[in-house]
Design a protein around this motif. Sequence first.
Motif, short mmCIF file in Angstrom:
data_model
loop_
_atom_site.label_atom_id
_atom_site.label_comp_id
_atom_site.label_asym_id
_atom_site.label_seq_id
_atom_site.Cartn_x
_atom_site.Cartn_y
_atom_site.Cartn_z
N PHE A 189 28.10 -33.59 23.94
CA PHE A 189 29.41 -34.21 24.13
C PHE A 189 29.35 -35.69 23.76
O PHE A 189 30.26 -36.23 23.13
CB PHE A 189 29.87 -34.06 25.58
N GLY A 190 28.29 -36.37 24.19
CA GLY A 190 28.15 -37.80 23.91
C GLY A 190 28.09 -38.06 22.41
O GLY A 190 28.72 -39.01 21.92
N THR A 191 27.33 -37.25 21.70
CA THR A 191 27.23 -37.41 20.25
C THR A 191 28.59 -37.23 19.59
O THR A 191 28.98 -37.99 18.68
CB THR A 191 26.24 -36.39 19.66
N CYS A 192 29.34 -36.25 20.05
CA CYS A 192 30.66 -35.97 19.49
C CYS A 192 31.62 -37.11 19.82
O CYS A 192 32.42 -37.52 18.96
CB CYS A 192 31.17 -34.65 20.05
N LEU A 193 31.56 -37.65 21.02
CA LEU A 193 32.43 -38.74 21.42
C LEU A 193 32.13 -40.01 20.62
O LEU A 193 33.05 -40.74 20.23
CB LEU A 193 32.29 -39.01 22.92
N LEU A 226 36.05 -46.83 24.78
CA LEU A 226 35.63 -45.66 25.55
C LEU A 226 34.18 -45.79 26.02
O LEU A 226 33.29 -46.15 25.25
CB LEU A 226 35.76 -44.41 24.67
N ASP A 227 33.94 -45.53 27.30
CA ASP A 227 32.58 -45.46 27.84
C ASP A 227 32.07 -44.04 27.57
O ASP A 227 32.38 -43.12 28.31
CB ASP A 227 32.59 -45.76 29.34
N VAL A 228 31.32 -43.90 26.49
CA VAL A 228 30.91 -42.58 26.01
C VAL A 228 30.09 -41.84 27.05
O VAL A 228 30.32 -40.64 27.31
CB VAL A 228 30.14 -42.70 24.68
N ASP A 229 29.11 -42.49 27.66
CA ASP A 229 28.24 -41.83 28.63
C ASP A 229 29.03 -41.35 29.84
O ASP A 229 28.84 -40.22 30.31
CB ASP A 229 27.12 -42.78 29.07
N GLN A 230 29.92 -42.20 30.34
CA GLN A 230 30.73 -41.81 31.50
C GLN A 230 31.65 -40.65 31.16
O GLN A 230 31.80 -39.70 31.94
CB GLN A 230 31.55 -42.99 31.99
N LYS A 231 32.28 -40.72 29.99
CA LYS A 231 33.21 -39.66 29.61
C LYS A 231 32.48 -38.34 29.37
O LYS A 231 32.99 -37.27 29.73
CB LYS A 231 33.99 -40.05 28.36
#
Length: 199
Positions: A133-137, A150-155
């Motif tokens: 998910f993180g890579t995709c975000l 966007l906070d990628v890790d949090q999302k």
Amino acid sequence: MARPMKFEKNEAVGKALEVFWNSSYAATTPQELVEGLGIGKGSLYNTFSSKRGLYDLTLAEYVRRRAEVLEATLRRPGSRIDALAAGIAVLVGLDMANPKGCFIVNAVAEHGEGDTVVADASANLFELIKRTFGTCLEAAVQEGEARSDLDVDQKASELLAIVIGSSILLRTGGDKSAVEGLVDGVLRELRSGEKASRS
């Protein structure tokens, strides 16, 4: 001289996964496994030692299958957020006529944290989901599809939590359309202002 097995072990594990997933570990009987796998009870125990021995193999098989499906789904061409939606749908079973939830989430709910095999399988799957998910975000941010702040890790962690919660909800008879609405709402919030206004 040992008699040759009349079935493919990996194929049998895959069939057992479906049997356990349709019910639960506790509710699945050896007879149901024998019927589902299409093998004799002697072959079942000679090959897998026990019902639990077979179950442990299905946990690993599920993680392997989900890794393949998730990686392929999130790397498909086009919108990264649409790819996330497709990945979440697969993980929680929204792509099924009768959603069964996530097999690993179901296993955690049934066996608890004290079961080390289930705990290890869930840790492996959840880490895979969050990382993918993180890579995709990150790609969505770089391509201007998601908000730049966007906070990628949090999302990614939030989306993992949605996968887990939605799986439990669907497994216990929750409203599929409500889960679809929840996922759609969360993903809409990800989009950058420019793209959101056009969608």
